[in-house]
Design a protein around this motif. Structure first.
Motif, PDB file in Angstrom:
ATOM      1  N   UNK A   1      11.438 -15.171  -1.953  1.00 47.73           N
ATOM      2  CA  UNK A   1      12.386 -14.211  -1.376  1.00 47.73           C
ATOM      3  C   UNK A   1      11.665 -13.304  -0.383  1.00 47.73           C
ATOM      4  N   UNK A   2      10.556 -12.716  -0.812  1.00 50.71           N
ATOM      5  CA  UNK A   2       9.863 -11.749   0.033  1.00 50.71           C
ATOM      6  C   UNK A   2       9.214 -12.374   1.258  1.00 50.71           C
TER       7      UNK A   2
ATOM      8  N   UNK B   1      22.857 -17.205  -1.329  1.00 52.24           N
ATOM      9  CA  UNK B   1      21.470 -17.008  -0.887  1.00 52.24           C
ATOM     10  C   UNK B   1      21.383 -16.866   0.627  1.00 52.24           C
ATOM     11  N   UNK B   2      22.261 -17.527   1.359  1.00 55.74           N
ATOM     12  CA  UNK B   2      22.270 -17.353   2.814  1.00 55.74           C
ATOM     13  C   UNK B   2      22.664 -15.919   3.177  1.00 55.74           C
TER      14      UNK B   2
ATOM     15  N   UNK C   1      18.531 -14.808   2.892  1.00 50.28           N
ATOM     16  CA  UNK C   1      17.829 -15.322   4.062  1.00 50.28           C
ATOM     17  C   UNK C   1      18.333 -14.806   5.400  1.00 50.28           C
ATOM     18  N   UNK C   2      19.626 -14.695   5.623  1.00 49.00           N
ATOM     19  CA  UNK C   2      20.090 -14.205   6.924  1.00 49.00           C
ATOM     20  C   UNK C   2      20.017 -12.683   7.013  1.00 49.00           C
ATOM     21  N   UNK C   3      19.762 -12.023   5.874  1.00 45.02           N
ATOM     22  CA  UNK C   3      19.746 -10.555   5.850  1.00 45.02           C
ATOM     23  C   UNK C   3      18.395  -9.985   5.410  1.00 45.02           C
ATOM     24  N   UNK C   4      17.365 -10.819   5.422  1.00 43.48           N
ATOM     25  CA  UNK C   4      15.993 -10.365   5.149  1.00 43.48           C
ATOM     26  C   UNK C   4      15.855  -9.691   3.778  1.00 43.48           C
ATOM     27  N   UNK C   5      16.324 -10.373   2.737  1.00 42.57           N
ATOM     28  CA  UNK C   5      16.224  -9.833   1.385  1.00 42.57           C
ATOM     29  C   UNK C   5      14.788  -9.577   0.971  1.00 42.57           C
ATOM     30  N   UNK C   6      14.613  -8.551   0.137  1.00 34.14           N
ATOM     31  CA  UNK C   6      13.271  -8.175  -0.327  1.00 34.14           C
ATOM     32  C   UNK C   6      13.372  -7.539  -1.711  1.00 34.14           C
ATOM     33  N   UNK C   7      12.456  -7.914  -2.594  1.00 34.02           N
ATOM     34  CA  UNK C   7      12.441  -7.396  -3.966  1.00 34.02           C
ATOM     35  C   UNK C   7      11.149  -6.639  -4.235  1.00 34.02           C
ATOM     36  N   UNK C   8      11.284  -5.456  -4.835  1.00 30.17           N
ATOM     37  CA  UNK C   8      10.154  -4.701  -5.358  1.00 30.17           C
ATOM     38  C   UNK C   8      10.416  -4.545  -6.848  1.00 30.17           C
ATOM     39  N   UNK C   9       9.624  -5.219  -7.668  1.00 31.85           N
ATOM     40  CA  UNK C   9       9.861  -5.247  -9.110  1.00 31.85           C
ATOM     41  C   UNK C   9       9.249  -4.007  -9.763  1.00 31.85           C
ATOM     42  N   UNK C  10      10.073  -3.300 -10.528  1.00 35.46           N
ATOM     43  CA  UNK C  10       9.623  -2.101 -11.237  1.00 35.46           C
ATOM     44  C   UNK C  10       9.308  -2.371 -12.702  1.00 35.46           C
ATOM     45  N   UNK C  11       9.963  -3.386 -13.288  1.00 33.13           N
ATOM     46  CA  UNK C  11       9.789  -3.641 -14.707  1.00 33.13           C
ATOM     47  C   UNK C  11      10.163  -5.084 -14.992  1.00 33.13           C
TER      48      UNK C  11
END
Length: 108
Positions: A20-21, A51-52, A56-66
């Motif tokens: 994803x990142x 998912x599109x 992917x078309x919206x530049x998804x990004x995850x920052x995991x906290x837990x």
């Protein structure tokens, strides 16, 4: 405090967050078991369409906290170009072959 992606416990979930990142659509698709499904806010969605639009078309990004459940449940800050940043929960089902057969996400 954010958990570094490389330190996530479950290999399939770690690879999911990495793909994803990195906006790695091909790598992401290889992580999914045949017939994989997903749900967003409690409703099943068309996986390819979701998912599109959401990753992917919206530049998804995850920052995991837990993480919990052996790394198969995450609390993360998810952002994309459509919705901005939101606190989210993610839950993963991993098949015997190590690929993700289902994931669910919702606002936390």
């Amino acid at each position: 405090m954010t958990i570094q992606t490389a330190r996530l416990s479950d290999p399939a979930v770690r690879a999911f967050v990495t793909a994803v990142n990195a906006h790695d659509r091909e790598g992401f698709m290889q992580l999914l078991a045949p017939g994989a499904t997903m749900a967003d806010d409690g409703s099943d969605r068309d996986l390819a369409e979701w998912i599109e639009q959401e990753i992917f078309s919206t530049h998804g990004h995850m920052e995991v906290d837990n993480e919990s459940r052996g790394g198969r449940a995450l609390l993360a800050r998810y952002s994309n170009d459509t919705w901005g940043e939101m606190r989210t929960r993610w839950s993963f089902t991993v098949a015997d072959d190590g690929r993700i057969s289902r994931f669910e996400t919702e606002q936390a």
